[in-house]
Design an enzyme around this catalytic site. Structure first.
Site, PDB file in Angstrom:
ATOM      1  N   TYR A 125       0.815  -1.218   0.000  1.00 20.44           N
ATOM      2  CA  TYR A 125       0.000   0.000   0.000  1.00 20.44           C
ATOM      3  C   TYR A 125       0.851   1.272   0.000  1.00 20.44           C
ATOM      4  CZ  TYR A 125      -4.018  -2.949   0.966  1.00 20.44           C
ATOM      5  OH  TYR A 125      -5.003  -3.895   0.877  1.00 20.44           O
ATOM      6  N   LYS A 171       5.244 -14.538   4.581  1.00 19.27           N
ATOM      7  CA  LYS A 171       5.430 -15.409   3.405  1.00 19.27           C
ATOM      8  C   LYS A 171       6.917 -15.390   3.065  1.00 19.27           C
ATOM      9  CE  LYS A 171       3.833 -17.752  -0.199  1.00 19.27           C
ATOM     10  NZ  LYS A 171       3.117 -19.037  -0.135  1.00 19.27           N
ATOM     11  N   ASP A 204      -0.572 -18.486   3.534  1.00 17.13           N
ATOM     12  CA  ASP A 204      -1.552 -19.379   2.891  1.00 17.13           C
ATOM     13  C   ASP A 204      -2.027 -20.449   3.872  1.00 17.13           C
ATOM     14  OD1 ASP A 204       1.210 -19.739   2.455  1.00 17.13           O
ATOM     15  OD2 ASP A 204       0.883 -21.342   1.027  1.00 17.13           O
ATOM     16  N   ASP A 228      -5.225  -7.153   5.638  1.00 13.36           N
ATOM     17  CA  ASP A 228      -6.476  -6.720   5.017  1.00 13.36           C
ATOM     18  C   ASP A 228      -7.332  -7.934   4.673  1.00 13.36           C
ATOM     19  OD1 ASP A 228      -8.314  -5.058   3.857  1.00 13.36           O
ATOM     20  OD2 ASP A 228      -7.193  -4.752   1.999  1.00 13.36           O
ATOM     21  N   ASP A 232     -10.743  -9.743   7.004  1.00 12.54           N
ATOM     22  CA  ASP A 232     -12.088  -9.954   6.444  1.00 12.54           C
ATOM     23  C   ASP A 232     -12.480 -11.421   6.560  1.00 12.54           C
ATOM     24  OD1 ASP A 232     -12.314  -7.280   5.776  1.00 12.54           O
ATOM     25  OD2 ASP A 232     -13.115  -7.691   3.780  1.00 12.54           O
TER      26      ASP A 232
END
Ligand code: ATP
Length: 333
Positions: A125, A171, A204, A228, A232
């Site tokens: 971002y 990751k 993941d 983010d 959710d």
């Protein structure tokens, strides 16, 4: 009596509806909790841009700075023009998103009580990139400074809230250059908190484990984009958008908001669930140091949910937004 100056930013769609409900609940506290509030309403968003050509008027961020804290509801297409500059200019580096199962809220999994601590200022971002004919790229920037301060926030949160485990989600096996910095920072901060258990999960695997064994997570700290998406996912596990609050928090300023958007079809109908915004107001009080009063708000919400007499349509009831605010306010009397 402590008086708080609150910047109130209703925005668009159901924003004004759920904001009015949260303000009603805060005003109910003035009667017997030794707090009072002065609200400074700041217009932002799509509708403002249509009228004036600008979504975030100059001076808005300064007004927030002059306040003790800010409450934000929702903006639609202009979210990028509104929320991102506010977060960046106020250095709100923590995005705090609790996800927990509340009574009578339809949910996918039992025993979920996760707090997501998402880095809010960098990563993908950072808005560094370019696009040409047939190609495009965004640069992912991770620094030790930003990673250490978010990791420290996660551990401090765990200590203050009697949480036992902090999980770093990364990751590094693939994005070794950027995630490696984040992982190293989390490990070095973890050394200062020997009483809090620490572990690491690849993003993941985390996405899958959240569905299969969400009870294995407690406090999760992660980078901007992963946070983010995962927050959710966690919100989906506990019953979705109408119930999930959040905070954008820095060292000096903070802004609290429901995670849902403007839900335009519900705007002005009285069908919007205000609980996420009311719970966000509770998080704001906690940040302001009014932890007991913040807990009172959450308990009042829980009582209203348990009674199941005043629920909005998304929770299977027929109550209006302001009926819910009134019911929560009455529990605070
Ligand atoms: P935006 O474009 O601002 O993101 P959206 O409607 O696409 O708006 P959300 O506002 O996040 O996205 O909501 C998606 C759906 O979830 C809504 O259409 C609505 O059905 C439901 N929803 C979201 N918030 C609430 C709420 N507070 N109360 C009830 N339903 C909600």
């Amino acid at each position: 009596m402590t008086k708080y100056k609150i910047a109130k930013i209703p925005g668009d769609g159901i924003g004004p509806d759920v904001m009015a409900a949260a303000v009603k609940v805060l005003e109910a506290l003035e009667e017997n909790r030794n707090v009072s509030f002065e609200f400074n309403e700041l217009p932002v968003g799509d509708e403002l841009k249509e009228r004036t050509g600008i979504a975030l008027p100059p001076g808005t961020v300064d007004e927030i700075k002059k306040s003790d804290a800010a409450m934000f509801a929702a903006v639609g297409d202009t979210a990028r023009e509104v929320i991102l500059p506010i977060r960046q200019q106020l250095d709100l580096y923590v995005n705090l998103r609790p996800a927990k199962v509340y009574p009578n809220v339809p949910h996918l999994k039992e025993n979920v009580d996760i707090v997501m601590v998402r880095e809010n200022t960098e990563g993908i971002y950072k808005m560094i990139g370019d696009r040409g004919e047939g190609w495009g790229f965004n640069v992912r920037v991770i620094t030790t400074k930003a990673s250490e301060r978010i990791a420290k926030y996660a551990f401090e949160y765990a200590v203050k809230n009697d949480r036992k485990l902090v999980t770093c989600v990364h990751k590094s096996n693939v994005l070794d250059l950027s995630c490696g910095v984040f992982q190293d920072a989390c490990q070095s901060v973890a050394e200062s908190y020997p009483n809090i258990e620490y572990n690491e999960v690849i993003v993941d695997a985390c996405a899958m484990r959240l569905i299969l064994r969400p009870e294995a997570f407690d406090v999760v700290v992660t980078t901007n984009l992963f946070g983010d998406i995962l927050s959710d996912e966690a919100a989906g596990l506990v019953g979705g958008l109408g119930m999930t609050p959040s905070g954008n928090i820095g060292d000096e300023h903070a802004m609290f908001e429901p995670i849902h958007g403007t839900a335009p079809r519900l705007a002005g109908t009285g069908r919007a669930n205000p609980m996420a915004t009311i719970l966000s107001a509770g998080m704001m009080l906690d940040w302001l140091g009014e932890s007991e009063t913040a807990a009172n708000i959450e308990n009042a919400v829980i009582q209203v949910l348990k009674e199941a007499k005043t629920l909005t349509p998304d929770l299977g009831g027929s109550a209006k937004t302001m009926d819910v605010a009134k019911a929560v306010s009455e529990k605070l009397q």
